[in-house]
Design a protein around this motif. Structure first.
Motif, mmCIF file in Angstrom:
data_model
loop_
_atom_site.group_PDB
_atom_site.id
_atom_site.type_symbol
_atom_site.label_atom_id
_atom_site.label_comp_id
_atom_site.label_asym_id
_atom_site.label_seq_id
_atom_site.Cartn_x
_atom_site.Cartn_y
_atom_site.Cartn_z
ATOM 1 N N PRO A 19 0.643 0.326 -3.247
ATOM 2 C CA PRO A 19 0.557 1.548 -4.066
ATOM 3 C C PRO A 19 0.194 1.212 -5.508
ATOM 4 N N GLU A 20 -0.531 2.099 -6.153
ATOM 5 C CA GLU A 20 -1.055 1.809 -7.493
ATOM 6 C C GLU A 20 0.063 1.569 -8.514
ATOM 7 N N ASP A 21 1.222 2.250 -8.370
ATOM 8 C CA ASP A 21 2.313 2.039 -9.323
ATOM 9 C C ASP A 21 2.901 0.626 -9.173
ATOM 10 N N VAL A 22 2.938 0.108 -7.938
ATOM 11 C CA VAL A 22 3.431 -1.251 -7.681
ATOM 12 C C VAL A 22 2.448 -2.264 -8.267
ATOM 13 N N GLN A 23 1.130 -2.027 -8.063
ATOM 14 C CA GLN A 23 0.107 -2.914 -8.616
ATOM 15 C C GLN A 23 0.268 -3.039 -10.131
ATOM 16 N N ALA A 24 0.434 -1.887 -10.804
ATOM 17 C CA ALA A 24 0.521 -1.873 -12.266
ATOM 18 C C ALA A 24 1.776 -2.590 -12.755
ATOM 19 N N PHE A 50 -5.731 -0.223 -16.464
ATOM 20 C CA PHE A 50 -6.531 -0.265 -15.237
ATOM 21 C C PHE A 50 -7.790 0.581 -15.385
ATOM 22 N N PHE A 51 -8.926 0.033 -14.895
ATOM 23 C CA PHE A 51 -10.119 0.856 -14.687
ATOM 24 C C PHE A 51 -10.026 1.518 -13.317
ATOM 25 N N ARG A 52 -9.574 0.741 -12.339
ATOM 26 C CA ARG A 52 -9.295 1.292 -11.003
ATOM 27 C C ARG A 52 -8.389 0.330 -10.247
ATOM 28 N N PRO A 53 -7.566 0.850 -9.344
ATOM 29 C CA PRO A 53 -6.655 -0.020 -8.592
ATOM 30 C C PRO A 53 -7.380 -0.759 -7.472
ATOM 31 N N GLY A 54 -6.716 -1.794 -6.970
ATOM 32 C CA GLY A 54 -7.236 -2.467 -5.786
ATOM 33 C C GLY A 54 -7.046 -1.598 -4.555
ATOM 34 N N TYR A 55 -7.796 -1.885 -3.514
ATOM 35 C CA TYR A 55 -7.648 -1.133 -2.264
ATOM 36 C C TYR A 55 -8.112 -1.991 -1.097
ATOM 37 N N ALA A 56 -7.714 -1.585 0.108
ATOM 38 C CA ALA A 56 -8.206 -2.219 1.340
ATOM 39 C C ALA A 56 -9.116 -1.230 2.041
ATOM 40 N N ILE A 57 -10.020 -1.750 2.858
ATOM 41 C CA ILE A 57 -10.909 -0.869 3.618
ATOM 42 C C ILE A 57 -11.068 -1.392 5.039
ATOM 43 N N GLU A 58 -10.931 -0.489 6.002
ATOM 44 C CA GLU A 58 -11.176 -0.805 7.409
ATOM 45 C C GLU A 58 -12.522 -0.216 7.810
ATOM 46 N N TYR A 59 -13.231 -0.905 8.699
ATOM 47 C CA TYR A 59 -14.566 -0.470 9.081
ATOM 48 C C TYR A 59 -14.904 -1.000 10.472
ATOM 49 N N ASP A 60 -15.927 -0.409 11.090
ATOM 50 C CA ASP A 60 -16.364 -0.828 12.427
ATOM 51 C C ASP A 60 -17.272 -2.055 12.335
#
Length: 623
Positions: free
Chosen positions: A316-321, A335-345
């Protein structure tokens, strides 16, 4: 809106798609590049860098073949480093930090200046197949565009799902929608598909960081470059990166968010890259380590945006910060933007031939993350090979493939189509059996003549490669034929704590000593005169030094490669029935029938096929 039929349609304009489109168009195919957003051609979705361990070798191979990645990397670099210089030359790996915005802009401008290449912005929602061959694509607006071949390079966009903590939303990249429709069409045709995961760290405001608390990471004092052409130049000035560390406090704060992490609460079911794990994965898997390195990398020459390499996360973004603010130098981070994960085929790559053409549908090629790889360089090299082979197929010419002893690209493709992958595949020097042959310094010797033969590498590339080869050979010959007296060489040997000589000896033998380098040899007047008279540049000097000092290793590895390549020459018919060979193990029969290897050498690399199974096949092939 479109001409009647294209030779090649490339879907997606990331690293794979851009290289595929450039290669097909430069070889003379009428090519259409379709992408969801023309502003994001050649986008660096994750780290702003090209090259690195084994990846740098791939970029040099792409350049030697006539691709664009090396040229664009040089033109938009802000820092250059040759990694692993303390090890042997087989391990040397070039890497650049890139200006993210200029990298994408330069890709677009170079593609726009490429003849035979058209562009169109829209989502491709399906493929058109008649019988067992591709005939075009269908867009989300319902337009049908016809083509003799299609290269799919969809990256992380196929049914992409972004995770930030407990939040999920469809997307192929932050701020961009996912692509739908293609997976369904391919599965209906009989393709196997799966899901993979990757992640990216937060991007932060450099004005809010205290770099005085971090360790500076400058570029090389004498930077080199990627491209073999003279159209790019080494950097005159560079931007520094910085390094800092996580701590037990940071780890404890991150752990507080684990119950809301998609990695641990079951929201993410697919496998992420083993060798580029998220920060939560690191502190979970390596519980004994109380800190991890973070590299703070500028995103360009002028921007204040920074990439926090090593802090990839989907927490979660609050935990990241909260956690990142406990890192030294990040106490006041914005932050400019938080980290994230992405799933894809993705589609297991054992469904492909060596050319990256699918076995099920003629004229359909897959390149990049759709094949289960991770990394810009791996994607770009696949795109290059797919674009070349799509062109060759359309024009009814022999395919272009590379063996494991010819290129890292050959290792990459052979690993994918022979062994498959269930986690994002990343290239390492350890994956190559013949890495002494596959060095970054000789990619032009290995690959430019092959590419020139098929019409991609230009005459200027070929001329430069031949000139470098001729000069290196002449310099090596000079060392082999020229003797040096004890009074000239002994002071140099003593300074390097190397045994002195009592009588004149050939320079080649003395230069071969591990602690003697080119700069030592150039202290001898006749050597320096040879360098000056023949106008030998840094590349020739490096090539000569490696060839002299590693001659024995190179020769031994070449002999081993030649033995393997004899098996590469034993072709297996496409419709070969393995059930005839009763002496094969059940597992071998099953896997050989599934993968359908093109050669006995490829068959020998399939997991579950034993040396005994290969012996049975060789006896049968001999008959």
């Amino acid at each position: 809106m479109f001409q009647k039929e294209y030779d090649v349609i490339v879907v997606g304009a990331g690293h794979a798609g851009s290289e595929a489109a450039a290669a097909a168009a430069n070889m003379g195919s009428k090519t259409l590049l379709i992408t969801m957003n023309l502003q994001n051609i050649g986008q660096m979705s994750c780290n702003p860098a090209m090259g690195g361990i084994a990846k740098g070798q791939i970029v040099r191979e792409i350049d030697a073949i006539g691709g664009y990645s090396g040229i664009i990397s040089d033109k938009t670099a802000i820092q250059f480093k040759m990694l692993n210089k303390s090890k042997g030359p087989a391990m040397w790996s070039p890497r650049v930090q890139s200006d993210r915005m200029r990298f994408s802009e330069t890709w677009r401008l170079m593609l726009e200046q490429t003849k035979n290449l058209d562009f169109y912005q829209e989502m491709v929602a399906g493929i058109l197949v008649e019988g067992d061959r591709i005939v075009g694509v269908r867009t989300s607006l319902g337009l049908e565009v016809r083509a003799k071949s299609v290269v799919l390079t969809n990256g992380t966009f196929l049914n992409g799902l972004i995770h930030i903590g407990e939040k999920q939303f469809g997307g192929g990249r932050a701020g961009e929608q996912a692509a739908t429709g293609i997976t369904k069409d391919l599965v209906n045709l009989g393709f196997d598909s799966g899901r993979m995961k990757t992640g990216t760290p937060p991007r932060v405001d450099g004005r809010s960081l205290d770099f005085s608390k971090m360790v500076i990471q400058p570029g090389d004092e004498n930077p080199e470059k990627f491209s073999y052409l003279d159209s790019t130049q080494p950097l005159k000035e560079q931007r520094a990166c910085h390094m800092t560390y996580t701590s037990p406090t940071v780890h404890n704060l991150l752990k507080e968010g684990f119950d809301r992490s998609p990695m641990f609460n079951g929201a993410i079911k697919s496998i992420g890259p083993r060798y580029c794990p998220s920060i939560e994965d690191k502190i979970n898997r390596f519980a004994d380590k109380d800190r991890h390195q973070l590299f703070v990398e500028p995103e360009g020459w002028d921007t204040v945006e920074y990439y926090v390499n090593g802090f990839s996360t989907s927490l979660p973004e609050d935990v990241q910060a909260k956690a990142l603010r406990q890192v030294e130098g990040f106490e006041n981070v914005k932050f400019f933007r938080p980290g994230y994960a992405i799933e894809y085929d993705y589609f297991p790559p054992t469904q492909l031939k060596h050319t990256l053409e699918t076995k099920l549908v003629s004229g359909l090629y897959f390149a990049g993350q759709i094949n289960g790889t991770t990394g810009y360089e791996e994607a770009a090299s696949q795109g290059l090979m797919a674009g070349i082979n799509a062109h060759l197929k359309v024009h009814e010419k022999d395919p272009f493939t590379l063996t494991r002893s010819e290129a890292y690209i050959g290792v990459l493709i052979d690993d994918l189509i022979t062994k498959g992958t269930e986690e994002p595949y990343r290239m390492f020097t350890s994956r190559a059996e013949y890495r002494t042959l596959l060095r970054q310094d000789n990619a032009d010797f290995r690959l430019t003549p092959k590419s020139f033969k098929i019409g991609l590498a230009g005459e200027e590339r070929m001329r430069k490669m031949e000139e470098k080869k001729t000069k290196s050979k002449a310099f090596i010959k000079f060392f082999k034929e020229t003797s040096v007296s004890p009074e000239l060489i002994n002071p140099i040997l003593e300074s390097r704590e190397s045994a002195t000589i009592k009588q004149s000896d050939k320079m080649f033998k003395l230069f071969s000593r591990p602690n003697i380098v080119m700069d030592d040899m150039r202290k001898i007047e006749v050597v320096e005169n040879f360098v000056t008279e023949n106008k030998l540049d840094a590349e020739v000097l490096q090539q000569t030094e490696i060839q002299v000092k590693y001659a024995g290793y190179i020769e031994k590895e070449k002999n081993n490669a030649d033995k393997l390549n004899r098996l590469e020459g034993i072709k297996i018919p496409a419709n070969f029935d393995y059930s005839k060979l009763k002496s094969l193990s059940f597992e071998a029969r099953e896997k050989l029938n599934n993968i359908k290897p093109a050669t006995v050498s490829q068959a020998s690399r399939i997991s579950g096929v034993s040396p005994n199974d290969i012996s049975v096949m060789l006896v049968y092939m001999g008959r």
